[in-house]
Design an enzyme around this catalytic site. Structure first.
Site, PDB file in Angstrom:
ATOM      1  CE1 TYR A  64      -3.063  -2.994   0.204  1.00 23.12           C
ATOM      2  CE2 TYR A  64      -3.368  -2.601   2.544  1.00 23.12           C
ATOM      3  CZ  TYR A  64      -3.646  -3.336   1.403  1.00 23.12           C
ATOM      4  OH  TYR A  64      -4.510  -4.405   1.473  1.00 23.12           O
ATOM      5  CG  HIS A 132      -1.118  -8.563  -0.414  1.00 26.78           C
ATOM      6  ND1 HIS A 132      -0.712  -7.261  -0.295  1.00 26.78           N
ATOM      7  CD2 HIS A 132      -2.452  -8.506  -0.644  1.00 26.78           C
ATOM      8  CE1 HIS A 132      -1.760  -6.455  -0.447  1.00 26.78           C
ATOM      9  NE2 HIS A 132      -2.818  -7.191  -0.660  1.00 26.78           N
ATOM     10  CB  SER A 211     -13.781  -4.983  -0.712  1.00 23.08           C
ATOM     11  OG  SER A 211     -12.571  -4.385  -1.092  1.00 23.08           O
ATOM     12  NE  ARG A 215     -12.816  -4.030  -5.100  1.00 20.08           N
ATOM     13  CZ  ARG A 215     -11.651  -4.377  -4.552  1.00 20.08           C
ATOM     14  NH1 ARG A 215     -10.927  -3.472  -3.942  1.00 20.08           N
ATOM     15  NH2 ARG A 215     -11.216  -5.616  -4.608  1.00 20.08           N
ATOM     16  N   GLY A 216     -17.155   0.562  -1.410  1.00 17.09           N
ATOM     17  CA  GLY A 216     -17.886   1.810  -1.222  1.00 17.09           C
ATOM     18  C   GLY A 216     -19.240   1.842  -1.885  1.00 17.09           C
ATOM     19  CG  PHE A 218     -23.289  -2.585  -0.746  1.00 23.90           C
ATOM     20  CD1 PHE A 218     -24.541  -2.772  -1.314  1.00 23.90           C
ATOM     21  CD2 PHE A 218     -22.284  -3.474  -1.089  1.00 23.90           C
ATOM     22  CE1 PHE A 218     -24.791  -3.833  -2.173  1.00 23.90           C
ATOM     23  CE2 PHE A 218     -22.525  -4.551  -1.945  1.00 23.90           C
ATOM     24  CZ  PHE A 218     -23.786  -4.725  -2.490  1.00 23.90           C
TER      25      PHE A 218
END
Length: 347
Positions: A64, A132, A211, A215-216, A218
């Site tokens: 990240y 990962h 998620s 990824r936003g 909802f």
């Protein structure tokens, strides 16, 4: 709207002794991929607010940024915060000299990545260390063998896998107990329910859902796209592309309608659905705003009946969701099997 309710409950993650808050905090979007990095001081305040609110399970990765999110977490953990949290980070995705992604699980890389993460985070031991993505060139037994050494040396406490297939999980667990598997699981990402979730439960492995809010999606539906920067990777994800997102709007509208009836937000409803999947599931929604953090905590107060669970699932049936989770070239559990141990010739 559902409130924060009682202080966040604790849960056993896996069967090896790790205990975490029943909801975690995904920190990726603070530093990378979801638009420009957010102001460092604001994100440190957010992380500390989360910890003060009872969210003690923090999730990051060396990729990240790369690296910048771990550095941020390291700063946030100062002043006595480290002792209050369970910190998870990951290794396994790196960038080659020409800027391409490379998955690595060879022992030398595993060790070097761990040492570098410890330094960036400013800690002596990582609570939960995930691979990962499995390296399809290296037997999982080899990778986990090195992780086992790191456990024995005290540099990591528990081992996790991310986006691993059921067979990879089984083989890894035979070398050293796997504490948690991180996977994408939400109302509209349910392919893991067929084989991977049952495998984790059979082996006593905790389930960490990343998620969990699509990824936003909802939180606000397709209108979320209007506020995304050009640097936001979600703009290129199949489910958000024209032709797909318009059809996926139907799913959000149905979830929103039920949320109104329940007196909560659609994001709280989507999170509550995951919390009702079992006491071995820990969602890790990410956010960069304290108001959203409070809302996410409120999801733990939302109670769902079996009928409401079934109704929610009917909105986002496999046939109703348009578009894949990822675009081409991004490895997921479905292509994460590693070669047999007998093929390994060493470094």
């Amino acid at each position: 709207m559902a409130g924060q309710g009682e202080r966040l409950r604790r849960m056993k993650l896996g069967s090896q002794g790790l205990e975490v808050s029943a909801q975690g905090l995904g920190c990726m979007g603070m530093s990378a991929y979801y638009g420009p990095a957010k102001p460092e001081s604001d994100m440190i305040s957010l992380i500390r607010h989360a910890v003060d609110s009872g969210i003690t399970f923090l999730d990051t990765s060396d990729f990240y940024g790369p690296f910048t999110n771990e550095i941020l977490l390291g700063k946030a953990l100062k002043d006595g915060v480290r002792e209050k949290v369970e910190l998870a980070t990951k290794f396994g995705i790196s960038l080659t000299s020409d800027g391409k992604r490379e998955i690595r699980g060879d022992p030398a890389y595993v060790r070097a990545a761990c040492e570098a993460s410890l330094q960036r985070l400013g800690i002596s031991s990582i609570d939960l260390y995930y691979q990962h993505r499995p390296d399809t060139r290296v037997p999982i037994e080899v990778t986990v063998g090195e992780l086992k050494k790191l456990v024995e040396e005290g540099k990591i406490k528990y081992i996790g896998l991310s986006e691993a297939s059921a067979s990879t999980i089984r083989r890894a667990h035979a070398v050293h107990p796997i504490t948690a598997v991180q996977l994408e699981w939400s109302l509209w990402s349910r392919d893991v329910e067929e084989e991977i979730i049952p495998t984790c439960r059979e082996l006593g492995i905790g389930i960490v859902a990343y998620s969990p809010l699509g990824r936003g999606f909802f939180a606000s539906g397709p209108k979320m796209l209007d506020s995304l920067s050009d640097q936001d990777c979600r703009k290129s994800f199949p489910r958000f592309l024209p032709g797909n997102v318009e059809q996926n709007l139907y799913i959000f509208e149905r979830v929103n309608e039920l949320a109104s009836i329940k007196g909560c937000t659609p994001s709280q409803l989507a999170l509550a659905w995951l919390h009702h999947q079992g006491n071995d599931v820990c969602p890790i929604p990410g956010t960069t705003k304290i108001e959203n953090l409070k809302q996410n905590i409120g999801a733990l107060s939302v109670k769902l009946t079996a009928e409401e669970m079934a109704e929610l699932e009917s909105f986002a049936s496999a046939g109703a969701v348009k578009g894949d989770r990822y675009g081409p070239g991004l490895q997921t559990w479905s292509d994460s099997d590693t070669p047999p141990l007998s093929s390994w010739k060493g470094e």
